[in-house]
Design a protein around this motif. Structure first.
Motif, PDB file in Angstrom:
ATOM      1  N   LYS A  88      -5.542   8.952  16.371  1.00 33.98           N
ATOM      2  CA  LYS A  88      -5.332   9.996  15.366  1.00 33.98           C
ATOM      3  C   LYS A  88      -4.327   9.556  14.315  1.00 33.98           C
ATOM      4  O   LYS A  88      -4.502   9.836  13.130  1.00 33.98           O
ATOM      5  N   LYS A  89      -3.256   8.868  14.767  1.00 35.64           N
ATOM      6  CA  LYS A  89      -2.174   8.548  13.830  1.00 35.64           C
ATOM      7  C   LYS A  89      -2.421   7.243  13.080  1.00 35.64           C
ATOM      8  O   LYS A  89      -1.983   7.095  11.945  1.00 35.64           O
ATOM      9  N   VAL A  90      -3.051   6.287  13.750  1.00 37.92           N
ATOM     10  CA  VAL A  90      -3.123   4.949  13.148  1.00 37.92           C
ATOM     11  C   VAL A  90      -4.552   4.569  12.761  1.00 37.92           C
ATOM     12  O   VAL A  90      -4.838   4.297  11.593  1.00 37.92           O
ATOM     13  N   VAL A  91      -5.440   4.572  13.745  1.00 36.29           N
ATOM     14  CA  VAL A  91      -6.741   3.922  13.530  1.00 36.29           C
ATOM     15  C   VAL A  91      -7.641   4.737  12.612  1.00 36.29           C
ATOM     16  O   VAL A  91      -8.191   4.217  11.645  1.00 36.29           O
ATOM     17  N   LEU A  92      -7.758   6.042  12.910  1.00 32.27           N
ATOM     18  CA  LEU A  92      -8.718   6.831  12.133  1.00 32.27           C
ATOM     19  C   LEU A  92      -8.312   6.977  10.672  1.00 32.27           C
ATOM     20  O   LEU A  92      -9.160   6.843   9.789  1.00 32.27           O
ATOM     21  N   PRO A  93      -7.009   7.233  10.368  1.00 31.85           N
ATOM     22  CA  PRO A  93      -6.647   7.255   8.942  1.00 31.85           C
ATOM     23  C   PRO A  93      -6.942   5.927   8.267  1.00 31.85           C
ATOM     24  O   PRO A  93      -7.384   5.889   7.115  1.00 31.85           O
ATOM     25  N   ARG A  94      -6.748   4.844   9.007  1.00 33.60           N
ATOM     26  CA  ARG A  94      -6.987   3.535   8.396  1.00 33.60           C
ATOM     27  C   ARG A  94      -8.472   3.328   8.091  1.00 33.60           C
ATOM     28  O   ARG A  94      -8.836   2.965   6.968  1.00 33.60           O
ATOM     29  N   ILE A  95      -9.329   3.598   9.084  1.00 32.24           N
ATOM     30  CA  ILE A  95     -10.771   3.404   8.840  1.00 32.24           C
ATOM     31  C   ILE A  95     -11.254   4.379   7.771  1.00 32.24           C
ATOM     32  O   ILE A  95     -12.017   4.023   6.875  1.00 32.24           O
ATOM     33  N   GLY A  96     -10.756   5.632   7.856  1.00 32.97           N
ATOM     34  CA  GLY A  96     -11.135   6.601   6.836  1.00 32.97           C
ATOM     35  C   GLY A  96     -10.723   6.117   5.455  1.00 32.97           C
ATOM     36  O   GLY A  96     -11.480   6.237   4.493  1.00 32.97           O
ATOM     37  N   GLY A  97      -9.502   5.529   5.380  1.00 30.00           N
ATOM     38  CA  GLY A  97      -9.019   5.006   4.099  1.00 30.00           C
ATOM     39  C   GLY A  97      -9.899   3.886   3.587  1.00 30.00           C
ATOM     40  O   GLY A  97     -10.254   3.848   2.409  1.00 30.00           O
ATOM     41  N   ILE A  98     -10.262   2.978   4.499  1.00 32.24           N
ATOM     42  CA  ILE A  98     -11.128   1.853   4.094  1.00 32.24           C
ATOM     43  C   ILE A  98     -12.432   2.384   3.515  1.00 32.24           C
ATOM     44  O   ILE A  98     -12.879   1.975   2.445  1.00 32.24           O
ATOM     45  N   LEU A  99     -13.015   3.352   4.219  1.00 31.81           N
ATOM     46  CA  LEU A  99     -14.316   3.874   3.767  1.00 31.81           C
ATOM     47  C   LEU A  99     -14.170   4.596   2.431  1.00 31.81           C
ATOM     48  O   LEU A  99     -15.029   4.482   1.558  1.00 31.81           O
ATOM     49  N   GLU A 100     -13.040   5.315   2.282  1.00 31.21           N
ATOM     50  CA  GLU A 100     -12.844   6.054   1.036  1.00 31.21           C
ATOM     51  C   GLU A 100     -12.669   5.105  -0.140  1.00 31.21           C
ATOM     52  O   GLU A 100     -13.280   5.270  -1.196  1.00 31.21           O
TER      53      GLU A 100
END
Lengths: 220, 249
Positions: A88-100
């Motif tokens: 929740k804190k690290v991986v998903l924001p990062r992947i979401g950011g990459i996709l965005e």
């Protein structure tokens, strides 16, 4: 344990396996509680049942051994909890950011491509307009050249025709002159001839004036 | 115990820990929970560390799993459901990686113990109930009263709906647990045939070819089941969460 019979059926062939292997089956290992186990079901070795009876406590079917539940629950809570927080804190924001970032970039590139396509279209339109103008110019020039050539030809033709007309006129005039002259001579010849004929026929002298008048009236 | 198909589900204490008379030992099961979390966490973390605009193969694997679960949740529960995305994604990855790790020989399968799958299912249903009541108050109970049912049938339908709701954690956990358990037992039994038949000399070795082929085939099937069960678990989680978000049918 409500699934024990089913379990017993599943394990039966394997139990037989173990026994044919030559007795390497330690007493009770992984044998279910045994109470619900029908006597003699796929049990080549008769002693198995009594053997398993010896040691009950750790002998449950492992997934139903409730003594392991607290430990499993605790460690599941710890590991899954940490996993959840980490994702929740690290991986998903990062992947979401990459996709965005990627979708932004794609949208941006598409915009740019659309703009460039617009520019290309405008260039094509300008080129075509110039081409059309050039064609129109060429047509005008060609038309002018054709008109001029036609006018020249017309003038030349007129000049030649006038020349011919003039010559024709001259020729006709000269023919008329010659004809007139010839006619005059015809009159003289006729007078002479008439005079000669009258003299031969009538004899004597012939009135020249009367002959001329007669010839003239005959000429019409 | 080479040929005992149940041996693989035994829990062995690695570090005995006892608190208040309860056994909280660090066991092989705990070790594989840690391994599951470490492997999937490290994979997701390391493959995305370059944040490549053009993803590498492994990075696109992480992105695919992200988008796979995100689409699943958005389809089932709408865009409001995305607040549960970290939970659904964690559940999917945990179950998937635990299932896949369990397919390695001598590895322990965390999800082959019903208490683990039941705890995960309770987490889902607990979230549904807590969030449902928080968001809708008693309106959440409309979940049990479908619209357009004739008045005389309402008690019966409500009874059926309540039973179906209560059976959800059981079906959710037993499905995963039973699939893992049965698959591993079958695999072990067929593999056991290979070793015990080949002990009979040349004829036995020849006869062992068939169970060997079966073992390979079942291994392939188990990889499918490992993925499929993680997928089913995640999809059902999404559908139950949809009930919490939109309780009226």
């Amino acid at each position: 344990m409500f699934v024990t019979p089913g379990y017993a059926q599943e394990t039966a062939p394997a139990e037989g396996e173990a026994h044919t292997q030559g007795g390497t089956h330690p007493a009770g290992e992984a044998h279910p509680i045994g109470e619900a186990h029908p006597e003699g079901q796929a049990h080549p070795a008769g002693g198995a049942h009594t053997e398993t009876g010896a040691d009950h406590g750790s002998d449950l079917f492992p997934p139903f051994d409730s003594s392991t539940f607290p430990s499993q629950l605790l460690w599941l809570a710890i590991t899954f909890g940490l996993f959840y927080l980490f994702l929740k804190k690290v991986v998903l924001p990062r992947i979401g950011g990459i996709l965005e970032v990627r979708s932004d970039r794609i949208a941006q590139d598409l915009d740019q491509a659309a703009r460039m396509k617009g520019e290309a279209d405008a260039a094509v339109a300008a080129y075509e307009q110039e081409l059309a103008e050039a064609k129109a110019n060429a047509n005008t020039i060609g038309q002018q050249a054709r008109d001029k050539a036609r006018a020249d030809a017309e003038a030349e033709r007129k000049r030649v025709e006038a020349d011919l007309d003039r010559r024709l006129g001259e020729a006709e005039a000269s023919i008329a002159a010659i004809k007139g002259k010839a006619m005059n001579e015809v009159g003289t010849i006729a007078e002479d001839t008439a005079t000669a004929i009258v003299r031969e026929l009538v004899g004597g002298t012939v009135d020249k004036a009367a002959v001329a008048a007669a010839v003239k009236s005959a000429q019409g | 115990m080479a040929n005992d198909p149940i041996h693989q589900f035994q829990i062995a204490k690695l570090i005995p820990i006892e608190i208040g008379g309860m056994d909280f030992s660090f066991t092989n099961s705990s070790a594989f929970m840690v391994a599951t979390v470490a492997v999937s966490g490290a994979f997701l973390y390391l493959t995305t560390s370059s944040r490549g605009l053009v993803p590498s193969r492994l990075q696109s694997l992480s992105e695919m799993s992200y988008e796979f679960v995100a689409n699943m949740l958005r389809d089932a529960a709408g865009s409001h459901g995305m607040k549960f995305f970290p939970m659904v994604f964690s559940l999917f990855m945990f179950v998937l990686v635990a299932n896949l790790l369990g397919l390695f020989p001598y590895f322990f399968t965390v999800t082959s113990h019903i208490i683990v799958t039941f705890a995960l299912a309770l987490l889902v249903i607990g979230t549904v109930i807590v969030y449902g009541f928080m968001k809708h108050g008693f309106g959440f109970l409309k979940l049990f009263v479908p619209q357009g049912v004739p008045g005389i049938l309402v008690p019966l339908v409500v009874l059926i709906e309540v039973i179906s709701f209560l059976s959800r954690p059981i079906s959710l956990s037993v499905r995963l647990f039973a699939n893992m358990l049965a698959g591993h037992i079958t695999l072990k039994v067929f593999a056991g045939f290979v070793t015990s038949l080949s002990a009979f000399g040349a004829v036995g070795v020849f006869g062992a070819i068939l169970p060997l082929i079966m073992t390979v085939a079942i291994t392939a099937l188990e990889f499918l089941v490992a993925f499929l069960q993680a997928y089913v678990f995640a999809v059902l989680t999404c559908m139950y969460l949809n009930d919490a978000l939109h309780p009226s049918h």
